[in-house]
Design a protein around this motif. Structure first.
Motif, mmCIF file in Angstrom:
data_model
loop_
_atom_site.group_PDB
_atom_site.id
_atom_site.type_symbol
_atom_site.label_atom_id
_atom_site.label_comp_id
_atom_site.label_asym_id
_atom_site.label_seq_id
_atom_site.Cartn_x
_atom_site.Cartn_y
_atom_site.Cartn_z
ATOM 1 N N ASN A 374 0.837 -1.196 0.000
ATOM 2 C CA ASN A 374 0.000 0.000 0.000
ATOM 3 C C ASN A 374 0.870 1.244 0.000
ATOM 4 O O ASN A 374 1.791 1.373 0.819
ATOM 5 N N VAL A 375 0.568 2.172 -0.897
ATOM 6 C CA VAL A 375 1.313 3.431 -0.985
ATOM 7 C C VAL A 375 0.321 4.573 -0.828
ATOM 8 O O VAL A 375 -0.663 4.666 -1.569
ATOM 9 N N ASN A 376 0.569 5.434 0.149
ATOM 10 C CA ASN A 376 -0.281 6.594 0.345
ATOM 11 C C ASN A 376 0.241 7.739 -0.517
ATOM 12 O O ASN A 376 1.360 8.218 -0.314
ATOM 13 N N PRO A 377 -0.554 8.224 -1.482
ATOM 14 C CA PRO A 377 -0.064 9.267 -2.388
ATOM 15 C C PRO A 377 0.269 10.570 -1.671
ATOM 16 O O PRO A 377 1.178 11.294 -2.101
ATOM 17 N N TYR A 378 -0.434 10.853 -0.565
ATOM 18 C CA TYR A 378 -0.176 12.104 0.142
ATOM 19 C C TYR A 378 1.198 12.094 0.807
ATOM 20 O O TYR A 378 1.871 13.126 0.893
ATOM 21 N N GLU A 379 1.601 10.936 1.293
ATOM 22 C CA GLU A 379 2.935 10.818 1.890
ATOM 23 C C GLU A 379 4.010 11.074 0.841
ATOM 24 O O GLU A 379 5.003 11.776 1.090
ATOM 25 N N VAL A 380 3.811 10.518 -0.360
ATOM 26 C CA VAL A 380 4.791 10.695 -1.436
ATOM 27 C C VAL A 380 4.805 12.143 -1.904
ATOM 28 O O VAL A 380 5.866 12.733 -2.145
ATOM 29 N N GLU A 381 3.621 12.749 -2.000
ATOM 30 C CA GLU A 381 3.538 14.150 -2.422
ATOM 31 C C GLU A 381 4.247 15.064 -1.432
ATOM 32 O O GLU A 381 4.946 16.005 -1.829
ATOM 33 N N LYS A 382 4.090 14.784 -0.152
ATOM 34 C CA LYS A 382 4.757 15.596 0.881
ATOM 35 C C LYS A 382 6.269 15.542 0.698
ATOM 36 O O LYS A 382 6.961 16.566 0.789
ATOM 37 N N ALA A 383 6.793 14.340 0.427
ATOM 38 C CA ALA A 383 8.237 14.182 0.211
ATOM 39 C C ALA A 383 8.684 14.896 -1.063
ATOM 40 O O ALA A 383 9.757 15.514 -1.106
ATOM 41 N N LEU A 384 7.866 14.832 -2.100
ATOM 42 C CA LEU A 384 8.192 15.516 -3.363
ATOM 43 C C LEU A 384 8.263 17.033 -3.172
ATOM 44 O O LEU A 384 9.155 17.706 -3.707
ATOM 45 N N MET A 385 7.324 17.564 -2.387
ATOM 46 C CA MET A 385 7.257 19.014 -2.213
ATOM 47 C C MET A 385 8.413 19.572 -1.389
ATOM 48 O O MET A 385 8.638 20.789 -1.347
ATOM 49 N N GLU A 386 9.151 18.690 -0.740
ATOM 50 C CA GLU A 386 10.332 19.122 0.009
ATOM 51 C C GLU A 386 11.558 19.259 -0.884
ATOM 52 O O GLU A 386 12.609 19.723 -0.448
ATOM 53 N N ILE A 387 11.410 18.846 -2.156
ATOM 54 C CA ILE A 387 12.529 18.921 -3.102
ATOM 55 C C ILE A 387 12.542 20.292 -3.766
ATOM 56 O O ILE A 387 11.532 20.743 -4.318
#
Length: 466
Positions: A374-387
């Motif tokens: 299971n992958v939560n898209p919001y968790e991945v988006e949060k990490a992306l936005m830190e770049i």
């Protein structure tokens, strides 16, 4: 209900665990478990009833689980694919005060401020008597949450046992059967392999690892009667021409999306697949469909198993009442209250019912299920936005025959940045299975009038992309 899993503890004529290097009988397993239970008293910091275990699939994991059960403690399997940051977040948030670990995972926890005991250290502790406590809580399994933080799904001995009882007609187990431990023990599907086997006196076949070649070798060497796979595993085992013995009774296929064609074709070559639907909260599957049923009812995830009732809300959300349901989310009463209402678990999945059969329309709201993870898209988006350089990001799934779904993302950037640069940045923040496999760079993301990104529209935009 704990005794449900101890029925064969004195049988020295039954193999409990089989590996490529040794066999352990039920009596040997439970005797060694008693010895290990006595060693737990030497750990001064064993005050929290919940004990994390960081381990691959091996016999020591099973021993430690049983030893903890013996003394009223609750095993908490930790996802070995999580990063150090992800593990630390869970340990800190739930105030876990120690962790048991397999040596190969020491680097993932060496910098975390928590008491650590390797499996070797546990074995070398002196044996002392420790008072047993009565506790019906048996397991905490972590699953992706709606806020990005993993949720601790708490199961009792009753719910774990009832899962096996409810699925008994599907499983058709007896003491001569052999379960392949083909899913990680930190997933409910993998942990329930242990429970089902212990409850029926079956062998647990533990392959060298969960790579395709090791699974193939174990299948061909030990001829399991029961296998549990996600669709990606099944597809790969078919592609590498895995030979099956006629003793195979069934292959459960769950953990997310699976093509009708895969189920039907695998049935023709002897895999005897059963598509199943369930979740961590339901202690594994609560519906099942054979290949024949899928031929007659394309797309179905099957009929409810015994002691299970399924209905739809006015919004077509799948609501589940079953005797294998979890009790609560660990340290999260708000989420528990939102998901457990009037005896029904509100799954977040959308579906329809036709006759006796359930059909899944959308899985767990926006969660992406890739290769059974299971992958939560919001968790991945949060990490992306830190770049640096990324202004906006939307993470979404793309259907894929091998993985079920791939993690993809659409990105608006204010400077030039490559896929590889992004992957490199994400590597220290996210487990590998959460890192997007497909990147789409766009000038803008479609939004509704309130400025909210139209996730489903973006998914449709790139649906045909490969």
């Amino acid at each position: 209900m704990k005794d449900f899993f101890y029925k064969y503890a004195n049988r020295d004529d039954l193999i409990a665990i089989r590996t490529s290097t040794n066999n352990i009988t039920y009596k040997e397993l439970f005797n060694s478990t008693e010895v290990l239970s006595a060693k737990l008293s030497a750990i001064d910091d064993l005050t929290n009833r919940f004990v994390p275990i960081l381990s691959s699939n091996n016999s020591e994991f099973i021993r430690i689980t049983l030893a903890l059960w013996n003394k009223g403690f609750v095993p908490v399997p930790i996802n070995t694919r999580w990063t150090e940051i992800e593990i630390e977040s869970v340990l800190t948030r739930h105030k876990f005060d120690l962790v048991f670990y397999e040596n190969i995972f020491f680097d993932k926890i060496k910098n975390i401020k928590v008491k650590k005991f390797s499996f070797d250290e546990l074995s070398s502790l002196p044996g002392k008597e420790i008072k047993s406590t009565s506790n019906d809580e048996a397991l905490v399994i972590f699953t992706s949450g709606s806020t990005g933080e993993p949720k601790g799904v708490v199961h009792s001995f009753n719910s774990l046992a009832n899962s096996t009882i409810n699925g008994a007609e599907i499983l058709n187990q007896n003491i001569s059967d052999r379960w392949l431990a083909s899913l990680p023990f930190y997933h409910i599907g993998g942990f329930q392999i242990i429970c089902r086997a212990l409850a029926s006196g079956c062998e647990i076949i533990i392959p060298d690892n969960l790579e395709t070649e090791s699974l193939k070798k174990a299948i061909q060497q030990f001829n399991p009667t029961h296998i549990s796979l996600v669709s990606t595993q099944l597809q790969r085992l078919i592609e590498c021409d895995t030979k099956l013995d006629k003793s195979l009774k069934l292959t459960l296929v769950g953990g997310g999306f699976s093509e009708d064609e895969l189920i039907i074709n695998s049935d023709k070559i002897g895999w005897r697949p059963i598509r199943v639907y369930g979740s961590s909260e339901t202690a594994s599957f609560i519906t099942a469909a054979s290949a024949e049923e899928i031929r007659k009812n394309p797309g179905t995830v099957g009929k409810p198993v015994n002691n299970t009732k399924i209905k739809l809300s006015d919004e077509d959300e799948i609501l589940i009442s079953t005797s294998s349901l979890f009790s609560h989310y660990l340290n999260n009463p708000e989420e528990t209250k939102s998901k457990l209402k009037n005896g029904f678990y509100h799954s977040g999945d959308l579906g329809k019912i036709s006759g006796e059969y359930l059909f899944l329309e959308a899985r767990r709201n926006d969660l992406i299920v890739s290769g059974g993870e299971n992958v939560n898209p919001y968790e991945v988006e949060k990490a992306l936005m830190e770049i640096q350089g990324i202004k906006e990001a939307c993470v979404f799934p793309i259907e894929d025959n091998e993985w079920g779904q791939l993690v993809a993302c659409a990105i608006v950037a204010d400077k030039e940045i490559s896929d590889e640069d992004i992957k490199k940045e994400l590597k220290s923040k996210l487990a590998a299975f959460k890192i997007p496999k497909k990147f789409y760079f766009v000038n803008q993301l479609p939004k509704i009038s309130l400025g909210k990104i139209e996730r489903e529209r973006i998914r449709v935009m790139f649906r045909t992309e490969k």
